[in-house]
Design a protein around this motif. Structure first.
Motif: not given
Length: 484
Positions: A53, A73, A181, A206, A208, A288-289
């Motif tokens: 993360d 990430f 996750q 997130k 990403d 974070i997701s």
């Protein structure tokens, strides 16, 4: 033979420490690793969806650039491969003794060395470095009947890849960083997924994305661009620090991101209410997701907030009902405040580290412990972060420890031992500064000991820690000169 330095653990701390010691001319370095491969937490945590993360360009050594990270990430496998690359490139791979678990380390004051007992024999070393980290020993919850379950069960850090979850009824216990996750990945396969939540986490989006080939090429070929990008990421993350340790109200923008992430992912008002934490943001780790909340909104996924009363042979029982399941996955975290446990560490005058730390772990700058000469900790007490890359902190510790070893060599000393008053002053300062942090606003977190002390986190800027560890102060130590 007596080694110059022995390092326990082959994660980011152990590998980086060995590299820096060898660069300083300390070539007789041995790394003891209880597992059959290097990597620490990135070797152990192979659950579906495992990733870091912290952005990849900052979650890497400053001395070993990697410009071709696949994503912002990095996923677990790519981080592990990076560590293997570093160990091979810098000549420390052949210094690792795999399958060698340390059971005891005892300081021989007369001979000024550490005697290290392992499952493969005894070693002796002038310097002992612990690179065990804080997240290496999984915790299974103390729930009645846990061993009675007749189905498949495992901890997320010991993922059973032989367990086929397709079409199964799966229970997940815990809602921490790992669960956030792997739950979305399990939800793709399970026929039913029940997530047992004791405490809701704060989860934000997130940011990403994959790196494109042209971006990798620019970072690898334009002089200074990689360093500038790394500095930009560092500054962005570091700017959040003051919200954690001084003015928690400044985290309000992060709370707005949480609210939006939750609203975008969950339409059901009742489910949304159950996913709102009852403690201040930042008191526990912020997660974070992009797919956690949408996964919980799927029709075959059920969030259970009733406390678990017991595990039965067929499932999980709460006060309301029993849930029949085929598989239980424990995402229940790690033992974080014991640091060197379960090893027995014995310093001067036969003093055991467990006894010295009975009221909570203490170490000057999180590195040196009074009464334990030539013992150095990586990622020790008061060095964890809630806002930036732990690799930055580790590199600060590498430099400090190398400085201590050079003091031993330059001045012909048998050992150095941090003075108790210096360690006590540092501990008092940490505990005083901790009172104004968000981590002491009333929640129960893995940052805390059983009696409520936060002993894991650094209550300040990471650049302040780097300045404090720039070089060892000889006045902070007691020492014994080597016999002539």
């Amino acid at each position: 033979m007596v080694h110059s330095a022995v390092i326990i653990g082959s994660g980011f701390g152990g590998i980086g420490m060995a590299i820096r010691l060898r660069e300083a001319g300390i070539h007789d370095v041995v790394i003891l690793e209880k597992a059959d491969g290097l990597g620490g937490t990135w070797r152990d945590n192979t659950y579906p969806g495992a990733a870091c993360d912290v952005p990849s360009h900052l979650y890497s050594y400053s001395f070993e650039r990697k410009t071709d990270w696949t994503r912002r990430f990095p996923p677990q496998a790519e981080i592990l491969e990076y560590l293997r690359h570093c160990a091979g490139k810098y000549g420390v791979l052949d210094r690792i003794r795999f399958g060698t678990e340390v059971t005891e380390a005892r300081f021989d004051e007369e001979r000024a060395l550490w005697r290290i007992s392992t499952t493969s024999g005894v070693l002796e070393s002038r310097v002992l470095v612990s690179g065990c980290g804080q997240l290496n020993r999984p915790v299974l919850p103390d729930i009645e009947g846990r061993d009675s379950f007749t189905g498949t069960s495992f901890h997320s850090a010991r993922w059973d890849h032989g367990a086929d979850l397709r079409g199964k009824r799966v229970a997940v216990v815990g809602t921490g960083a790992s669960a956030v996750q792997f739950v979305p990945e399990v939800a793709k396969e399970a026929a039913e997924l029940r997530l047992f939540q004791r405490s809701a986490p704060y989860v934000i989006d997130k940011p990403d994305k994959p790196y494109r080939a042209w971006q990798q090429a620019l970072l690898g070929n334009v002089p200074g661009l990689y360093e500038l990008n790394r500095a930009r990421i560092y500054a962005l993350l570091e700017s959040r620090a003051i919200g954690f340790f001084k003015y928690p109200k400044l985290l309000s923008m992060v709370e707005s991101r949480f609210r939006k992430t939750l609203e975008d992912g969950v339409d059901d008002p009742a489910l949304r209410r159950a996913l709102v934490p009852d403690y201040p943001l930042g008191c526990k780790r912020i997660l974070i997701s992009n797919d956690y909340y949408p996964a919980l909104a799927r029709p075959h996924v059920d969030l259970v907030t009733d406390p678990i009363e017991r595990i039965t042979p067929a499932g999980v029982r709460t006060a309301e009902r029993e849930y029949g399941v085929d598989v239980i996955v424990y995402g229940t975290g790690f033992q974080t405040s014991d640091f060197l446990a379960p090893m027995k560490i014995v310093g001067r005058d036969g003093r055991e580290l467990n006894e010295a730390w009975r009221d909570g772990a203490e170490a000057h700058l999180g590195i040196t412990v009074s009464g334990f000469p030539n013992l150095f900790l990586l990622y020790g007490p008061y060095t964890n972060l809630g806002h930036n890359s732990i690799i930055y902190m580790l590199e600060s510790q590498f430099r400090y420890i190398v400085g201590c070893v050079e003091v031993l060599r330059r001045h012909g000393l048998d050992w150095i031992d941090v003075r108790p008053d210096v360690q006590d002053a540092f501990t008092r300062e940490m505990r005083e500064r901790m009172r104004s942090t968000v981590w002491e606003t009333g929640c129960d977190s893995w940052y805390m000991t059983a009696d409520g002390k936060v002993v894991n986190n650094w209550p300040g800027f990471t650049f302040a820690y780097r300045r404090a560890t720039r070089r060892p102060d000889p006045g902070h130590f007691r020492a014994r000169a080597a016999a002539r």
